[in-house]
Motif scaffolding. Structure first.
Motif, PDB file in Angstrom:
ATOM      1  N   LEU A 212       0.836  -1.122   0.041  1.00  0.00           N
ATOM      2  CA  LEU A 212       0.193   0.102  -0.035  1.00  0.00           C
ATOM      3  C   LEU A 212       0.832   1.147  -0.038  1.00  0.00           C
ATOM      4  O   LEU A 212       1.618   1.131   0.725  1.00  0.00           O
ATOM      5  CB  LEU A 212      -0.981  -0.105   1.211  1.00  0.00           C
ATOM      6  CG  LEU A 212      -1.440   1.279   1.722  1.00  0.00           C
ATOM      7  CD1 LEU A 212      -2.793   1.366   0.358  1.00  0.00           C
ATOM      8  CD2 LEU A 212      -2.191   1.224   2.911  1.00  0.00           C
ATOM      9  N   LYS A 216      -0.782   7.886  -2.081  1.00  0.00           N
ATOM     10  CA  LYS A 216      -1.687   7.480  -3.301  1.00  0.00           C
ATOM     11  C   LYS A 216      -3.033   7.130  -2.930  1.00  0.00           C
ATOM     12  O   LYS A 216      -4.084   7.615  -3.558  1.00  0.00           O
ATOM     13  CB  LYS A 216      -0.918   6.559  -4.139  1.00  0.00           C
ATOM     14  CG  LYS A 216      -1.566   6.577  -5.723  1.00  0.00           C
ATOM     15  CD  LYS A 216      -0.599   5.682  -6.439  1.00  0.00           C
ATOM     16  CE  LYS A 216      -1.023   5.356  -7.782  1.00  0.00           C
ATOM     17  NZ  LYS A 216      -1.558   3.949  -7.867  1.00  0.00           N
ATOM     18  N   GLN A 217      -3.185   6.085  -2.053  1.00  0.00           N
ATOM     19  CA  GLN A 217      -4.377   5.620  -1.654  1.00  0.00           C
ATOM     20  C   GLN A 217      -5.329   6.829  -0.989  1.00  0.00           C
ATOM     21  O   GLN A 217      -6.397   6.785  -1.523  1.00  0.00           O
ATOM     22  CB  GLN A 217      -4.033   4.669  -0.525  1.00  0.00           C
ATOM     23  CG  GLN A 217      -5.508   3.972  -0.147  1.00  0.00           C
ATOM     24  CD  GLN A 217      -6.114   3.215  -1.118  1.00  0.00           C
ATOM     25  OE1 GLN A 217      -5.642   2.435  -1.806  1.00  0.00           O
ATOM     26  NE2 GLN A 217      -7.355   3.137  -1.123  1.00  0.00           N
ATOM     27  N   GLU A 220      -6.765   8.556  -3.888  1.00  0.00           N
ATOM     28  CA  GLU A 220      -7.867   7.910  -4.548  1.00  0.00           C
ATOM     29  C   GLU A 220      -9.043   8.047  -3.706  1.00  0.00           C
ATOM     30  O   GLU A 220     -10.178   8.083  -4.370  1.00  0.00           O
ATOM     31  CB  GLU A 220      -7.297   6.381  -5.046  1.00  0.00           C
ATOM     32  CG  GLU A 220      -6.192   6.611  -6.116  1.00  0.00           C
ATOM     33  CD  GLU A 220      -5.668   4.954  -6.271  1.00  0.00           C
ATOM     34  OE1 GLU A 220      -4.602   4.978  -6.895  1.00  0.00           O
ATOM     35  OE2 GLU A 220      -6.031   4.168  -5.431  1.00  0.00           O
ATOM     36  N   THR A 221      -8.866   7.680  -2.487  1.00  0.00           N
ATOM     37  CA  THR A 221     -10.096   7.836  -1.709  1.00  0.00           C
ATOM     38  C   THR A 221     -10.724   9.048  -1.771  1.00  0.00           C
ATOM     39  O   THR A 221     -11.923   9.150  -1.696  1.00  0.00           O
ATOM     40  CB  THR A 221      -9.644   7.453  -0.166  1.00  0.00           C
ATOM     41  OG1 THR A 221      -8.759   6.199  -0.076  1.00  0.00           O
ATOM     42  CG2 THR A 221     -10.821   7.093   0.710  1.00  0.00           C
TER      43      THR A 221
END
Ligand code: SF4
Ligand code: SF4
Length: 223
Positions: A212, A216-217, A220-221
């Motif tokens: 993970l 970046k996550q 995106e969220t």
């Protein structure tokens, strides 16, 4: 937290038998709470190894053993002691141990602990498994109780036919996870939710090895 227990000493000695000098690494987070990687645990290991005719060149309890870069920086002050060791013994979880594998490419690394599960300290020195890291949490649909972890069959819709007097057929000394879910849904006035079937899980979400990139996550969220 990651729950660990110390390895059987005979098994540890069998693994490390060809080496004489060791540097010990613990972890001040989970392994300290479990008593498997605390300063006291490292002192005790040092005494044990000395009793076995081995030498401990130095020891460190890093802040967070699984934070590879941070641990590497903390170890700089122990460079001489690390260099003098034939091998590294790590008293943390398997992730902390693999930090050492990455930090010491030319030295053997041995785990002194067995990593058991992800859980909570429910009483002093009492640990209970809570999460199986499935990759897509469903407990929003199960009253905040994980059926994958608390039901030995990992049933997403329960209880199974073996439940007896509220207890689990696989482990009769524990309550059936689905009875617990039912009781809590009732308490929360959510019993209607139990009439909905939970769809089969996409187990690929928990595919190993996981990776993970949190930044970046996060982007995106936010969408
Ligand atoms: S549903 Fe998955 S992520 Fe959520 S607690 Fe259970 S195992 Fe962990
Ligand atoms: S009795 Fe309950 S907890 Fe045990 S296996 Fe069946 S559904 Fe799962």
């Amino acid at each position: 937290m990651i729950i660990t227990k110390q390895k059987d000493r005979d098994k540890l000695m069998e693994c490390i038998k060809k080496h004489d000098k060791f540097f010990l690494i613990g972890c001040s987070e989970c392994a300290t709470l479990c008593g498997t990687g605390s300063p006291e645990a490292l002192d005790e290991m040092e005494e044990f190894l000395k009793g076995q005719g081995k030498t401990v060149t130095g020891k460190l309890v890093p802040k967070t053993g699984c934070q590879t870069l941070g641990t590497k920086i903390e170890l700089k002050k122990d460079k001489e002691a690390c260099d003098a060791a034939d091998a590294i013994i790590v008293m943390s979880c398997g992730a902390g141990t693999q930090s050492a594998t990455e930090i010491f490419p030319d030295k053997p690394v041995y785990p002194a602990n067995d990593s058991l599960f992800l859980g909570n300290m429910t009483r002093f020195q009492m640990f209970d498994e809570r999460c199986s890291l499935c990759g897509e949490c469903v407990i929003g649909m199960t009253a905040g109780i994980c059926p994958i972890t608390n039901c030995p069959k990992g049933l997403l819709n329960g209880p199974c036919g073996g439940m007896s007097d509220g207890n689990c057929e696989v482990s009769p000394d524990i309550p059936c996870a689905w009875v617990r879910i039912y009781e809590r849904q009732k308490r929360l006035d959510n019993i209607e939710e139990m009439k909905e079937t939970i769809e089969a899980k996409d187990w690929s979400k928990g595919q190993k090895p996981g990776r993970l990139y949190a930044k970046k996550q996060k982007e995106e969220t936010k969408g």
